[in-house]
Design a protein around this motif. Structure first.
Motif, PDB file in Angstrom:
ATOM      1  N   GLU A   1      19.841  71.377  73.718  1.00 39.60           N
ATOM      2  CA  GLU A   1      20.208  72.790  73.858  1.00 39.60           C
ATOM      3  C   GLU A   1      19.117  73.696  73.290  1.00 39.60           C
ATOM      4  OE1 GLU A   1      23.817  75.858  72.539  1.00 39.60           O
ATOM      5  OE2 GLU A   1      24.033  73.692  72.256  1.00 39.60           O
ATOM      6  N   VAL A   2      18.581  73.332  72.137  1.00 38.40           N
ATOM      7  CA  VAL A   2      17.524  74.123  71.514  1.00 38.40           C
ATOM      8  C   VAL A   2      16.255  74.109  72.364  1.00 38.40           C
ATOM      9  CG1 VAL A   2      15.937  74.220  69.549  1.00 38.40           C
ATOM     10  CG2 VAL A   2      18.378  73.890  69.168  1.00 38.40           C
ATOM     11  N   LEU A   3      15.866  72.931  72.839  1.00 41.57           N
ATOM     12  CA  LEU A   3      14.635  72.825  73.624  1.00 41.57           C
ATOM     13  C   LEU A   3      14.741  73.596  74.936  1.00 41.57           C
ATOM     14  CD1 LEU A   3      13.667  69.075  73.040  1.00 41.57           C
ATOM     15  CD2 LEU A   3      12.649  71.109  72.015  1.00 41.57           C
TER      16      LEU A   3
ATOM     17  N   ASN B   1      22.556  68.879  70.655  1.00 38.28           N
ATOM     18  CA  ASN B   1      22.030  70.089  70.011  1.00 38.28           C
ATOM     19  C   ASN B   1      20.531  70.219  70.210  1.00 38.28           C
ATOM     20  OD1 ASN B   1      24.536  70.858  69.053  1.00 38.28           O
ATOM     21  ND2 ASN B   1      24.261  69.874  67.061  1.00 38.28           N
ATOM     22  N   THR B   2      19.829  69.086  70.129  1.00 36.81           N
ATOM     23  CA  THR B   2      18.380  69.092  70.324  1.00 36.81           C
ATOM     24  C   THR B   2      18.027  69.562  71.727  1.00 36.81           C
ATOM     25  OG1 THR B   2      18.096  67.275  68.746  1.00 36.81           O
ATOM     26  CG2 THR B   2      16.282  67.696  70.268  1.00 36.81           C
TER      27      THR B   2
ATOM     28  N   TYR C   1      17.031  63.600  65.315  1.00 30.34           N
ATOM     29  CA  TYR C   1      17.082  64.434  66.511  1.00 30.34           C
ATOM     30  C   TYR C   1      17.775  63.704  67.659  1.00 30.34           C
ATOM     31  CZ  TYR C   1      14.175  67.783  64.093  1.00 30.34           C
ATOM     32  OH  TYR C   1      13.717  68.719  63.191  1.00 30.34           O
TER      33      TYR C   1
ATOM     34  N   GLU D   1       4.553  75.265  68.280  1.00 28.58           N
ATOM     35  CA  GLU D   1       5.108  74.257  69.174  1.00 28.58           C
ATOM     36  C   GLU D   1       4.577  72.866  68.843  1.00 28.58           C
ATOM     37  OE1 GLU D   1       3.692  77.053  70.205  1.00 28.58           O
ATOM     38  OE2 GLU D   1       5.393  78.206  70.983  1.00 28.58           O
TER      39      GLU D   1
ATOM     40  N   TYR E   1      16.610  76.139  75.453  1.00 26.85           N
ATOM     41  CA  TYR E   1      16.604  77.554  75.091  1.00 26.85           C
ATOM     42  C   TYR E   1      15.166  78.053  74.981  1.00 26.85           C
ATOM     43  CZ  TYR E   1      16.892  81.749  72.210  1.00 26.85           C
ATOM     44  OH  TYR E   1      16.733  83.016  71.720  1.00 26.85           O
ATOM     45  N   TYR E   2      14.306  77.265  74.324  1.00 28.08           N
ATOM     46  CA  TYR E   2      12.898  77.640  74.209  1.00 28.08           C
ATOM     47  C   TYR E   2      12.233  77.725  75.584  1.00 28.08           C
ATOM     48  CZ  TYR E   2      12.889  77.024  69.127  1.00 28.08           C
ATOM     49  OH  TYR E   2      13.128  77.144  67.782  1.00 28.08           O
TER      50      TYR E   2
ATOM     51  N   PHE F   1      16.478  72.556  63.024  1.00 25.11           N
ATOM     52  CA  PHE F   1      15.942  73.389  64.098  1.00 25.11           C
ATOM     53  C   PHE F   1      15.246  74.651  63.613  1.00 25.11           C
ATOM     54  CE2 PHE F   1      19.565  71.130  66.169  1.00 25.11           C
ATOM     55  CZ  PHE F   1      18.778  70.274  66.933  1.00 25.11           C
ATOM     56  N   GLN F   2      15.410  74.970  62.355  1.00 27.36           N
ATOM     57  CA  GLN F   2      14.722  76.127  61.789  1.00 27.36           C
ATOM     58  C   GLN F   2      14.650  75.982  60.275  1.00 27.36           C
ATOM     59  OE1 GLN F   2      16.621  79.925  62.452  1.00 27.36           O
ATOM     60  NE2 GLN F   2      14.790  81.077  61.934  1.00 27.36           N
TER      61      GLN F   2
END
Length: 283
Positions: free
Chosen positions: A242-244, A239-240, A233, A219, A246-247, A147-148
């Protein structure tokens, strides 16, 4: 005694004014068993002239010219001609600590489960004494990378790993190619290690490929990586998601804050007469 040959790959495109500083940091390495391949990626500046000056200084420097194809293409071209068992990419405007190879190479030599060895990094502007940021990566597996990207492109890895994944993705001309590459190297189970010493110096410029990438292509590049490696992913779907989300949330909140700002309200007021004229004349 230095054993493993390290191939240092230095692509250069419109960075001739920094190139000598980067190559000087290579020449000053306390670890002697290296070759340095300077890749002129069709640069319109004096890259060739500068490179050939360094070929005369030390026969460990080599030179390769190719038509412009972007950073991942230039790295791949240099690696294809390399003789080393280990590969170290180095951008033409960055600098190695003189003990970089001495400290990093033995770590990779001693552990077959490692694909990559990196280190702490200091970001600087103009000169080395002007440090503006310090990067201390964490983690050992791809889980810390998906994710980073926290590993700088100048990290040491095995050439055979580069061969196994097909090299850098040459379609990624707008950045993040190193992030995708690290995921490709580690998602099969190999690990990476971070040496907890500041052994690399990254030049932060107001105008750079990294800045341009973050502002325009972040992006799109992330979407490409997510789709290319959708197996991992999907494996980590929660987790994926949750990250998306969040963005999405931060983007929406950013737009709301913008609309509340005084600058936005003034701009909207200034444009109102023009919008009325547009309606009247059907423009």
């Amino acid at each position: 005694m230095n054993s493993t040959l390290v191939s240092i790959i230095v692509p250069c495109y419109k960075q001739a004014h920094y190139l000598s500083e980067a190559l000087q940091s290579v020449l000053e390495q306390s670890y002697a068993n290296w070759e340095c391949i300077i890749v002129n990626d069709g640069s319109p500046d004096t890259t060739e002239l500068v490179a050939k000056e360094w070929l005369e200084k030390d026969n460990r420097f080599k030179y390769l010219y190719k038509e412009n194809g972007g950073l991942p293409s230039a790295r791949n071209a240099g690696i294809k001609t390399s003789l080393g068992e280990f590969i170290l990419p180095l951008d033409a405007d960055d600098i190695l600590h003189h003990d970089y190879l001495k400290k990093i190479v033995p770590v990779l030599e001693s552990n077959d489960t490692l694909a990559i060895v990196s280190c702490y990094t200091k970001f600087f502007t103009n000169k080395l004494s002007n440090i503006v940021y310090e990067l201390k990566p964490i983690g050992t597996t791809y889980h810390a990378l998906i994710f980073q990207n926290t590993l700088v492109a100048t990290s040491l890895y095995r050439k055979k790993c580069w061969e196994e994944v097909g090299g850098y993705d040459e379609t990624m001309k707008k950045g993040y190619e190193d992030w995708e590459f690290w995921i490709a190297l580690t998602k099969g189970g190999l690990e990476y290690k971070v040496v907890e010493e500041f052994l690399f110096y990254y030049r932060r410029a107001k105008k750079s490929m990294l800045v341009d990438t973050r502002n325009k292509y972040a992006e799109k590049n992330m979407e490409y990586i997510f789709k290319k490696h959708k197996d991992i992913y999907c494996k980590h779907f929660d987790n994926t998601a949750e990250v998306l989300f969040y963005y999405i949330k931060t983007h929406r909140m950013g737009k709301m804050e913008l609309k509340k700002s005084l600058e936005y309200k003034i701009g909207k007021l200034i444009m109102k007469p023009f919008q009325m004229l547009k309606k009247i004349f059907n423009l």
